[in-house]
Motif scaffolding. Structure first.
Motif, PDB file in Angstrom:
ATOM      1  N   SER A   1      -6.308  -1.976   3.238  1.00 14.24           N
ATOM      2  CA  SER A   1      -5.631  -1.950   1.940  1.00 14.24           C
ATOM      3  C   SER A   1      -4.301  -2.685   2.010  1.00 14.24           C
ATOM      4  O   SER A   1      -3.957  -3.471   1.115  1.00 14.24           O
ATOM      5  N   VAL A   2      -3.549  -2.437   3.070  1.00 16.51           N
ATOM      6  CA  VAL A   2      -2.256  -3.100   3.231  1.00 16.51           C
ATOM      7  C   VAL A   2      -2.448  -4.604   3.366  1.00 16.51           C
ATOM      8  O   VAL A   2      -1.740  -5.398   2.732  1.00 16.51           O
ATOM      9  N   ARG A   3      -3.413  -5.011   4.173  1.00 18.93           N
ATOM     10  CA  ARG A   3      -3.656  -6.449   4.367  1.00 18.93           C
ATOM     11  C   ARG A   3      -4.045  -7.120   3.045  1.00 18.93           C
ATOM     12  O   ARG A   3      -3.617  -8.241   2.756  1.00 18.93           O
ATOM     13  N   ALA A   4      -4.837  -6.425   2.242  1.00 13.07           N
ATOM     14  CA  ALA A   4      -5.242  -6.988   0.954  1.00 13.07           C
ATOM     15  C   ALA A   4      -4.025  -7.277   0.080  1.00 13.07           C
ATOM     16  O   ALA A   4      -3.953  -8.311  -0.589  1.00 13.07           O
ATOM     17  N   CYS A   5      -3.050  -6.373   0.092  1.00 13.76           N
ATOM     18  CA  CYS A   5      -1.820  -6.601  -0.671  1.00 13.76           C
ATOM     19  C   CYS A   5      -1.008  -7.743  -0.078  1.00 13.76           C
ATOM     20  O   CYS A   5      -0.476  -8.591  -0.804  1.00 13.76           O
ATOM     21  N   LEU A   6      -0.915  -7.781   1.250  1.00 12.54           N
ATOM     22  CA  LEU A   6      -0.127  -8.833   1.906  1.00 12.54           C
ATOM     23  C   LEU A   6      -0.668 -10.223   1.581  1.00 12.54           C
ATOM     24  O   LEU A   6       0.093 -11.187   1.471  1.00 12.54           O
ATOM     25  N   GLU A   7      -1.978 -10.320   1.432  1.00 15.77           N
ATOM     26  CA  GLU A   7      -2.590 -11.616   1.113  1.00 15.77           C
ATOM     27  C   GLU A   7      -2.345 -12.018  -0.332  1.00 15.77           C
ATOM     28  O   GLU A   7      -2.444 -13.204  -0.672  1.00 15.77           O
ATOM     29  N   LEU A   8      -1.997 -11.048  -1.180  1.00 10.04           N
ATOM     30  CA  LEU A   8      -1.789 -11.329  -2.600  1.00 10.04           C
ATOM     31  C   LEU A   8      -0.336 -11.633  -2.964  1.00 10.04           C
ATOM     32  O   LEU A   8      -0.070 -12.446  -3.842  1.00 10.04           O
ATOM     33  N   ILE A   9       0.600 -10.950  -2.304  1.00  6.51           N
ATOM     34  CA  ILE A   9       1.991 -11.031  -2.755  1.00  6.51           C
ATOM     35  C   ILE A   9       2.593 -12.399  -2.447  1.00  6.51           C
ATOM     36  O   ILE A   9       2.230 -13.035  -1.462  1.00  6.51           O
ATOM     37  N   PRO A  10       3.512 -12.847  -3.299  1.00  7.20           N
ATOM     38  CA  PRO A  10       4.224 -14.090  -2.997  1.00  7.20           C
ATOM     39  C   PRO A  10       5.038 -13.922  -1.717  1.00  7.20           C
ATOM     40  O   PRO A  10       5.511 -12.832  -1.401  1.00  7.20           O
ATOM     41  N   ALA A  11       5.183 -14.991  -0.974  1.00  6.26           N
ATOM     42  CA  ALA A  11       5.960 -14.947   0.263  1.00  6.26           C
ATOM     43  C   ALA A  11       7.372 -14.447  -0.024  1.00  6.26           C
ATOM     44  O   ALA A  11       7.991 -14.804  -1.029  1.00  6.26           O
ATOM     45  N   CYS A  12       7.878 -13.589   0.868  1.00  7.77           N
ATOM     46  CA  CYS A  12       9.218 -13.034   0.704  1.00  7.77           C
ATOM     47  C   CYS A  12       9.835 -12.877   2.088  1.00  7.77           C
ATOM     48  O   CYS A  12       9.166 -13.078   3.104  1.00  7.77           O
ATOM     49  N   GLU A  13      11.109 -12.536   2.134  1.00  9.24           N
ATOM     50  CA  GLU A  13      11.757 -12.394   3.442  1.00  9.24           C
ATOM     51  C   GLU A  13      11.415 -11.063   4.092  1.00  9.24           C
ATOM     52  O   GLU A  13      11.073 -11.005   5.276  1.00  9.24           O
ATOM     53  N   VAL A  14      11.497  -9.965   3.317  1.00  8.30           N
ATOM     54  CA  VAL A  14      11.240  -8.639   3.871  1.00  8.30           C
ATOM     55  C   VAL A  14      10.228  -7.911   3.000  1.00  8.30           C
ATOM     56  O   VAL A  14      10.333  -7.901   1.775  1.00  8.30           O
ATOM     57  N   VAL A  15       9.246  -7.312   3.663  1.00  6.75           N
ATOM     58  CA  VAL A  15       8.260  -6.499   2.953  1.00  6.75           C
ATOM     59  C   VAL A  15       8.262  -5.096   3.544  1.00  6.75           C
ATOM     60  O   VAL A  15       8.360  -4.925   4.761  1.00  6.75           O
ATOM     61  N   LEU A  16       8.193  -4.096   2.680  1.00  6.47           N
ATOM     62  CA  LEU A  16       8.083  -2.704   3.095  1.00  6.47           C
ATOM     63  C   LEU A  16       6.676  -2.208   2.831  1.00  6.47           C
ATOM     64  O   LEU A  16       6.052  -2.600   1.837  1.00  6.47           O
ATOM     65  N   VAL A  17       6.178  -1.352   3.706  1.00  4.22           N
ATOM     66  CA  VAL A  17       4.934  -0.631   3.459  1.00  4.22           C
ATOM     67  C   VAL A  17       5.300   0.843   3.422  1.00  4.22           C
ATOM     68  O   VAL A  17       5.918   1.370   4.354  1.00  4.22           O
ATOM     69  N   HIS A  18       4.944   1.497   2.329  1.00  2.00           N
ATOM     70  CA  HIS A  18       5.342   2.895   2.152  1.00  2.00           C
ATOM     71  C   HIS A  18       4.182   3.717   1.632  1.00  2.00           C
ATOM     72  O   HIS A  18       3.428   3.270   0.759  1.00  2.00           O
ATOM     73  N   ASP A  19       4.023   4.919   2.163  1.00  2.00           N
ATOM     74  CA  ASP A  19       2.997   5.833   1.675  1.00  2.00           C
ATOM     75  C   ASP A  19       3.308   6.223   0.227  1.00  2.00           C
ATOM     76  O   ASP A  19       4.395   6.742  -0.053  1.00  2.00           O
ATOM     77  N   ALA A  20       2.360   6.017  -0.652  1.00  2.00           N
ATOM     78  CA  ALA A  20       2.559   6.414  -2.049  1.00  2.00           C
ATOM     79  C   ALA A  20       2.707   7.921  -2.175  1.00  2.00           C
ATOM     80  O   ALA A  20       3.177   8.423  -3.198  1.00  2.00           O
ATOM     81  N   ALA A  21       2.322   8.649  -1.126  1.00  2.00           N
ATOM     82  CA  ALA A  21       2.415  10.111  -1.134  1.00  2.00           C
ATOM     83  C   ALA A  21       3.714  10.622  -0.517  1.00  2.00           C
ATOM     84  O   ALA A  21       3.829  11.813  -0.218  1.00  2.00           O
TER      85      ALA A  21
END
Length: 226
Positions: free
Chosen positions: A86-106
């Motif tokens: 799921s995380v990889r799917a989002c990473l492949e979609l988002i525009p390139a940025c300097e810093v990305v956070l991954v956070h539990d929605a829960a």
């Protein structure tokens, strides 16, 4: 320092003993995941929120987001079999940025100061994860027999958010896919590349809504903060 955040939200309600995604359960009259989204919606440094969701739940989640008036949700990826997918799917979609956070929605109780410290550390050093010192005595055991007491001074309980330079995490995610490697968190994927991961001290209130007891704790935290 600005950042983009990825929220895996394609979980289930199994350990919560619910018949639906636990994120849709209500805490103080609104779904758990909306409390989490609100933290990043209010943070001026957050430039975009991306969610990984089940295809069958995307419409209802989108409806909740619209009704709440959130403006920073930029898109949705279809959640995979594993959180890592799921995380990889989002990473492949988002525009390139300097810093990305991954956070539990829960995890709706993350403090803004912790987010800020994570983003700054990731920007400067490449990778940073939220953590708290272990409070309990820890013993290693096999077949119910204690083998040793582990020195807790070097032990940390790992939370999210986990923050990374975007190219580093994308590389780690793609490499894990190529190697058919399944990690327990994003930091583990980065560690496989030989990259250092730095700890940023978080708070014990940053709990993950996982079991029915957590809903009781969550309500108490909300009441305390109000």
């Amino acid at each position: 320092m600005n950042y983009t955040v990825v929220l895996p939200a394609a979980g289930s309600g199994k350990r919560m003993k619910a018949d639906k995604n636990k994120l849709l359960l209500e805490l103080a009259d609104q779904p758990i995941f909306l409390h989490t989204l609100a933290v990043f919606e209010r943070d001026e440094a957050c430039t975009g929120i991306w969610l990984a969701v089940k295809q069958s739940e995307q419409a209802i989640i989108e409806a909740y987001v619209r009704e709440a008036g959130f403006t920073k949700v930029r898109g949705y990826a279809t959640g995979g079999k594993e959180r890592q997918d799921s995380v990889r799917a989002c990473l492949e979609l988002i525009p390139a940025c300097e810093v990305v956070l991954v956070h539990d929605a829960a995890r709706p109780f993350i403090e803004p100061v912790v987010i800020s410290n994570l983003v700054q550390t990731a920007y400067e050093k490449g990778a940073a994860i939220a953590a708290v010192p272990v409070k309990d005595t820890i013993k290693r055991a096999v077949d119910g027999k204690v083998l040793e007491t582990v020195a807790r001074e070097q032990l940390w309980t790992i939370q999210t958010p986990q923050a990374f330079r975007y190219p580093l995490l994308l590389q780690a995610a793609r490499q894990a896919l190529a190697d058919a490697f399944l990690g327990t968190d994003e930091a583990m994927l980065v560690e496989r590349l030989g990259e250092p991961v730095h700890l940023v001290e978080s708070t014990y209130e940053n709990i993950k809504m996982t079991t029915p007891d957590d809903l009781v704790y969550g309500k108490a935290i909300l009441e305390k903060r109000q």
